[in-house]
Enzyme design. Structure first.
Site, PDB file in Angstrom:
ATOM      1  N   ASP A  91       0.867  -1.185   0.000  1.00  0.00           N
ATOM      2  CA  ASP A  91       0.000   0.000   0.000  1.00  0.00           C
ATOM      3  C   ASP A  91       0.905   1.236   0.000  1.00  0.00           C
ATOM      4  OD1 ASP A  91       0.984   0.193   2.545  1.00  0.00           O
ATOM      5  OD2 ASP A  91      -0.927  -0.107   3.550  1.00  0.00           O
ATOM      6  N   SER A  92       0.292   2.412  -0.013  1.00  0.00           N
ATOM      7  CA  SER A  92       1.094   3.630  -0.159  1.00  0.00           C
ATOM      8  C   SER A  92       1.491   4.232   1.180  1.00  0.00           C
ATOM      9  CB  SER A  92       0.292   4.674  -0.933  1.00  0.00           C
ATOM     10  OG  SER A  92      -0.797   5.122  -0.145  1.00  0.00           O
ATOM     11  N   GLN A 227     -11.076   7.768  -4.978  1.00  0.00           N
ATOM     12  CA  GLN A 227     -11.631   8.241  -3.704  1.00  0.00           C
ATOM     13  C   GLN A 227     -12.972   8.925  -4.008  1.00  0.00           C
ATOM     14  OE1 GLN A 227     -10.749   7.703  -0.610  1.00  0.00           O
ATOM     15  NE2 GLN A 227      -8.677   6.823  -0.825  1.00  0.00           N
ATOM     16  N   ASP A 304      -8.087  -7.276   0.076  1.00  0.00           N
ATOM     17  CA  ASP A 304      -7.230  -7.596   1.210  1.00  0.00           C
ATOM     18  C   ASP A 304      -7.977  -7.201   2.465  1.00  0.00           C
ATOM     19  OD1 ASP A 304      -6.658  -4.569   0.761  1.00  0.00           O
ATOM     20  OD2 ASP A 304      -5.848  -5.006   2.753  1.00  0.00           O
ATOM     21  N   CYS A 342     -13.966 -28.626   6.677  1.00  0.00           N
ATOM     22  CA  CYS A 342     -12.732 -27.963   6.232  1.00  0.00           C
ATOM     23  C   CYS A 342     -11.591 -28.964   6.083  1.00  0.00           C
ATOM     24  CB  CYS A 342     -12.356 -26.900   7.262  1.00  0.00           C
ATOM     25  SG  CYS A 342     -10.815 -26.040   6.913  1.00  0.00           S
ATOM     26  N   CYS A 344      -8.350 -28.035   5.918  1.00  0.00           N
ATOM     27  CA  CYS A 344      -7.059 -27.432   6.269  1.00  0.00           C
ATOM     28  C   CYS A 344      -6.325 -28.315   7.270  1.00  0.00           C
ATOM     29  CB  CYS A 344      -7.225 -26.019   6.819  1.00  0.00           C
ATOM     30  SG  CYS A 344      -7.569 -25.900   8.590  1.00  0.00           S
ATOM     31  N   CYS A 347      -7.876 -28.314  10.888  1.00  0.00           N
ATOM     32  CA  CYS A 347      -9.115 -29.083  11.070  1.00  0.00           C
ATOM     33  C   CYS A 347      -8.891 -30.577  10.863  1.00  0.00           C
ATOM     34  CB  CYS A 347     -10.190 -28.560  10.133  1.00  0.00           C
ATOM     35  SG  CYS A 347     -10.768 -26.915  10.628  1.00  0.00           S
ATOM     36  N   HIS A 373      -5.963 -21.588   9.942  1.00  0.00           N
ATOM     37  CA  HIS A 373      -7.336 -21.961   9.576  1.00  0.00           C
ATOM     38  C   HIS A 373      -8.091 -20.803   8.919  1.00  0.00           C
ATOM     39  CE1 HIS A 373     -11.377 -23.490   9.545  1.00  0.00           C
ATOM     40  NE2 HIS A 373     -11.742 -22.309  10.022  1.00  0.00           N
TER      41      HIS A 373
END
Lengths: 392, 392
Positions: A91-92, A227, A304, A342, A344, A347, A373
């Site tokens: 990001d900036s 913006q 994000d 799940c 993963c 799990c 997770h």
């Protein structure tokens, strides 16, 4: 072009494809985990790879303060520094500085602010934000913008939007003049410092870390940010004038700043209509699993959010059956998996009882496992959306 | 017998072999990482497996307070609770209670103490310590002993040793009468609680988690502990009388309590001479990498210590070139591996500069990666000693 989007399928407004970057391809729509300080808190890079993370977000403001851009630049940029050879977006710094309400002062030139760590004085301008991001060397960097506070009146929203547009011009100008200075640009890759003849191999799979096939021919990409506060007309104007400046990708910024969720949604949907169909669209800082799925279905390509990682560290877990607050005593003797649906690694192995114990006992492993997770859940959510688009 | 040692090679006083337990074989001499609260802080169980950990130590005192023995017992014992199907050893709680200097009162019956967490009152006796350890269900449990403080006069050392001997008798008596109550004993394995038809698979490799081949025919093993302070004659007497009581393994306790390192060494070496050659010898709570190598060479089969894990969390790393305090600014731009001679996943991927940054920025990942490296270093040290013995 440094970064571009290949659209391979559409369904309604949604698109599925690949974002081609100097550090690999990213399947879109994509959720980008946040690695604020060049680390997704508690998760080793090989686990991120195993989770299928193809692009990470890192924060310019935080990296500028620690370890400092000079260190990262000398180490060859963020990819080498953190031993991550997939894509990165920075990001900036504008949003973080915006969050320092009591510690900042905005002028035409930029933003003066004090560090949240030690109170030291700093100044970020479009040019400085570009210089830092070029030094960090992420594949995608963001124009320096002003995030308009909420609520704000019409004149304030317009003035802020106009400032962001002027800063976008300055950001692009600086970037175009200096983009060949990225640490991994052709001929600029510093020789690795060797230590008694040994050198760190950054990837178990690939000891030719420096060279993604086309890295040396490529540069970073700078995205513009729309913006305009909570005013749909201003958002449209901001989109059109940002497009006039011209960027390889466009973000929608300034949302999730305290406004009602429905308003966020209205602004996102109306703004999306004014973004070019052939360029990546990035919605910044959003949202819950339901929201990221909805926005991807509405035509957003990149998102994000700190939610999955931050919530994990507070014991709040996302599952196919809804949110689970693992600290609750009701799970103390619950032998079932956190999310029976799940696949993963958390799990597949551990029970709710164990996860609850780890959290209650303040064990480090709680934060590690919970984060793995939740990231898996977000990434799986996006995989489902991509399949849904491609199945049309 | 529940646990026994197969000696396969010797070199001088040193022995290499296998400790056969209800949950797999352990190559000896072995270093046992400490997982105080049923977790080696910050390290997922699959990473422990990858590191080659074959036996973990867990602390009875801490587990008794959190999550409580009833929870662990109902979950089927520690192995199932923490999803670890390799061997586990629990201490008796005696040493931890001993450490609560201001909060404990010792009597013939046992030790009254207050929790370090909330000040609540508790009482541990030999019988209670056995009851708890049977509920936890480790492969190896330890007799309840009194750890003699240092310094102590001759009468105090003798009285303390005599108390430990009486407690050893009581420990053995309770254990023999109740050892069939271990949660994984034949016919006692509780049915897994199912959750909407789903059930946690505790191991990605093995969904038949409950059944190591011979688990159902076996019980836990109770080891005796030699005390006697810093007096070699008392140590000898303690060893002989503990052997008379009869255990399948013997530990040397009451060391590393503030005495000089040379004295520790003298007591260990003189005590080892009085322990039976055909039974496992466990030196408790020791030591540095150099010390664990020396003691293994002197004939110790098992050791544990919080040093590698605790030091890691404080940024102190063990390497083939000596100790590294990774927080130091000199490493801020050091691109080399932490230990160029190390093949662990941390040294294979990350630079000192990155590890230093993670530590300086207080990132969770620092503790995770540092712990993985230090454990690897300790385990590799023991692998080297085992090879040295077998090469004789």
């Amino acid at each position: 072009m440094s970064v571009h989007l290949q659209i391979e399928a559409t369904r309604g407004a949604a698109r599925a494809g690949r974002l081609i970057t100097p550090h690999g391809e990213v399947e879109t729509p994509v959720f980008m985990p946040v690695g604020t300080l060049a680390s997704v808190k508690g998760v080793p890079q090989d686990v991120l790879e195993e989770l299928g993370v193809q692009i990470l977000l890192s924060n310019t403001y935080h990296l500028y303060l620690r370890p400092g851009v000079e260190t990262v630049r000398k180490m060859g940029g963020l990819h080498r520094f953190m031993a991550w050879d997939r894509a990165i977006l920075t990001d900036s710094g504008g949003f973080q500085v915006f969050s320092l309400t009591e510690l900042r002062k905005v002028s035409e030139e930029g933003v003066a602010f004090r560090s949240h760590l030690d109170g030291s004085s700093h100044f970020l301008s479009p040019e400085k934000a570009m210089e830092i991001q070029i030094g960090l060397g992420a594949d995608i960097m963001m124009a320096f913008d002003e995030c308009t506070e909420y609520p704000a009146d019409g004149q304030r929203m317009r003035n802020s939007m106009e400032l962001t547009l002027r800063w976008a011009e300055r950001s692009k100008k600086y970037f175009e003049e200096h983009k060949n200075e990225v640490p991994w640009a052709a001929g600029r890759q510093p020789l690795a410092v060797s230590h008694q003849g040994q050198q760190v191999l950054r990837s178990a799979q690939d000891d030719n870390f420096i060279g993604h096939e086309h890295e040396k021919d490529q540069t970073q990409a700078l995205f513009g940010i729309v913006q305009g506060g909570m005013d749909a007309a201003l958002r449209r104007e901001s989109a059109e004038r940002t497009i006039d400046i011209g960027f390889p990708g466009y973000a929608i910024g300034g949302l999730s700043v305290g406004e009602p969720r429905e308003l966020t949604r209205d602004i996102v949907l109306s703004t999306l209509e004014h973004l070019p169909a052939d360029k990546p669209r990035y919605l910044m800082g959003v949202g819950t699993p339901e929201e990221i799925a909805q926005y991807a279905q509405a035509g957003v390509d990149m998102m994000d959010c700190v939610l999955p990682t931050r919530a994990a560290r507070h014991g709040l877990l996302f599952t196919s059956e809804g949110k689970v607050s693992i600290k609750q005593a009701r799970y103390a003797q619950d032998e079932s998996a956190l999310d029976p649906g799940c696949d993963c690694r958390v799990c597949q192995r551990y029970s709710r009882a164990y996860l609850r114990h780890l959290y209650a006992a303040n064990e480090l492993l709680a934060q590690v496992l919970n984060t793995v997770h939740n990231l898996h859940y977000y990434l799986a959510t996006m995989r489902t959306v991509r399949s849904w688009i491609r199945a049309s």
